[in-house]
Design an enzyme around this catalytic site. Structure first.
Site, PDB file in Angstrom:
ATOM      1  N   GLU A 199       0.838  -1.206   0.000  1.00 37.23           N
ATOM      2  CA  GLU A 199       0.000   0.000   0.000  1.00 37.23           C
ATOM      3  C   GLU A 199       0.871   1.253   0.000  1.00 37.23           C
ATOM      4  OE1 GLU A 199      -2.579   2.420   3.305  1.00 37.23           O
ATOM      5  OE2 GLU A 199      -2.496   0.235   3.467  1.00 37.23           O
ATOM      6  N   ASP A 230       0.738   3.817  -3.211  1.00 35.45           N
ATOM      7  CA  ASP A 230       0.270   5.196  -3.079  1.00 35.45           C
ATOM      8  C   ASP A 230       1.157   6.138  -3.893  1.00 35.45           C
ATOM      9  OD1 ASP A 230      -0.994   7.531  -2.054  1.00 35.45           O
ATOM     10  OD2 ASP A 230       0.488   7.659  -0.459  1.00 35.45           O
ATOM     11  N   ASP A 278      -7.131   1.562   0.323  1.00 34.10           N
ATOM     12  CA  ASP A 278      -5.845   0.987   0.718  1.00 34.10           C
ATOM     13  C   ASP A 278      -5.528  -0.260  -0.110  1.00 34.10           C
ATOM     14  OD1 ASP A 278      -5.740   2.969   2.627  1.00 34.10           O
ATOM     15  OD2 ASP A 278      -6.319   1.661   4.300  1.00 34.10           O
ATOM     16  N   GLU A 314      -4.407   0.671  -3.615  1.00 33.07           N
ATOM     17  CA  GLU A 314      -3.018   1.134  -3.581  1.00 33.07           C
ATOM     18  C   GLU A 314      -2.059  -0.048  -3.473  1.00 33.07           C
ATOM     19  OE1 GLU A 314      -3.775   5.522  -1.491  1.00 33.07           O
ATOM     20  OE2 GLU A 314      -3.248   3.785  -0.262  1.00 33.07           O
TER      21      GLU A 314
END
Length: 259
Positions: A41, A45, A114, A117
């Site tokens: 994650e 991102d 989340d 990502e």
């Protein structure tokens, strides 16, 4: 979002896919089944922000960084990334602990954000850390989202629509207007050998319900009307007419010709 089908990535390393869809609640209850997805994650991102920034930078070459940041924030946010996760079917793939399942976390937007990502982080690693491959994977859904966002903004716009003699709106960015559309239009016209844009005002002036004037403006290039705009302020009407013309030219494809 439209009928676009967001195909899942074909993982060479299945362990990356499993890690991407594993929530820490599942990993805590099943420690032998591998790590949770928070490391993926973290890198995902950053990758998403990079890919979205790259797409917007080249799609909208005439916009300043503030406008691009505003648009990027509409894409790289909880609601949009959760929507992308659902498009991929990650909502059903998630590995959750018993408590999280009972709490209905499978539909939790923050958790879906989340997970998306993490999934993109896994795609990046599975591709051999090839950003070009991640771009190819993500850009179709980013483009669809931006097009739909622009279309919705246009449909919700309170300004007057173009007149019959004016251009047709396309899926260009009503969401991030150029900082100086009149200057941009003039520079574009002159660089292509056209006359300087001329702005004409409709007479007589219209009045609104409070008897205040509404100014109707048309922008003319080489004798043809290419944009129109209306507002209670002349400067704003002139600006809207220029934006309308820029959209009609497909100005973000600099090789197009309006005449």
């Amino acid at each position: 979002m439209g009928e676009f089908k967001f195909e899942k990535w074909m993982f060479k390393d299945e362990s990356l896919k499993i890690e991407a869809i594993t929530h820490k609640s599942f990993a805590s209850e099943n420690p032998a089944d591998g790590p949770h997805n928070e490391r993926l994650e973290w890198i995902g991102d950053t990758i998403i922000t990079t890919v979205v920034s790259d797409y917007l930078f080249f799609r909208f070459p005439y916009h300043k960084e503030g406008a691009l940041t505003k648009l990027r924030s509409k894409i790289v946010c909880k609601e949009t990334l959760a929507k992308f996760a659902r498009k991929l079917g990650l909502e059903n793939d998630l590995r959750l602990g018993i408590g999280a399942l009972k709490s209905g976390d499978r539909s939790n937007e923050r958790l879906l954000e989340d997970t998306f990502e993490a999934y993109i982080g896994a795609v990046y690693l599975d591709s051999g850390r090839d950003l070009n491959e991640v771009n190819k994977f993500l850009e179709p859904i980013i483009k669809l989202f931006v097009d739909e966002l622009a279309e919705n903004e246009h449909n919700n716009n309170n300004g007057s629509p173009p007149r019959d003699s004016g251009p047709v709106y396309g899926p260009i960015n009503k969401i991030i207007e150029p900082s100086d559309p009149n200057g941009m239009l003039q520079n574009w016209a002159q660089s292509r050998g056209f006359e300087i844009p001329d702005y004409k005002w409709a007479t007589p002036e219209r009045k609104d319900e409070n008897n205040k004037p509404i100014f109707d403006c048309e922008v003319i290039i080489d004798g043809k009307v290419f944009g129109s705009g209306s507002s209670g302020k002349k400067k704003e009407a002139r600006k809207k007419a220029a934006i309308c013309a820029l959209e009609s030219f497909g100005i973000f494809n600099y090789n197009s010709s309006p005449i």
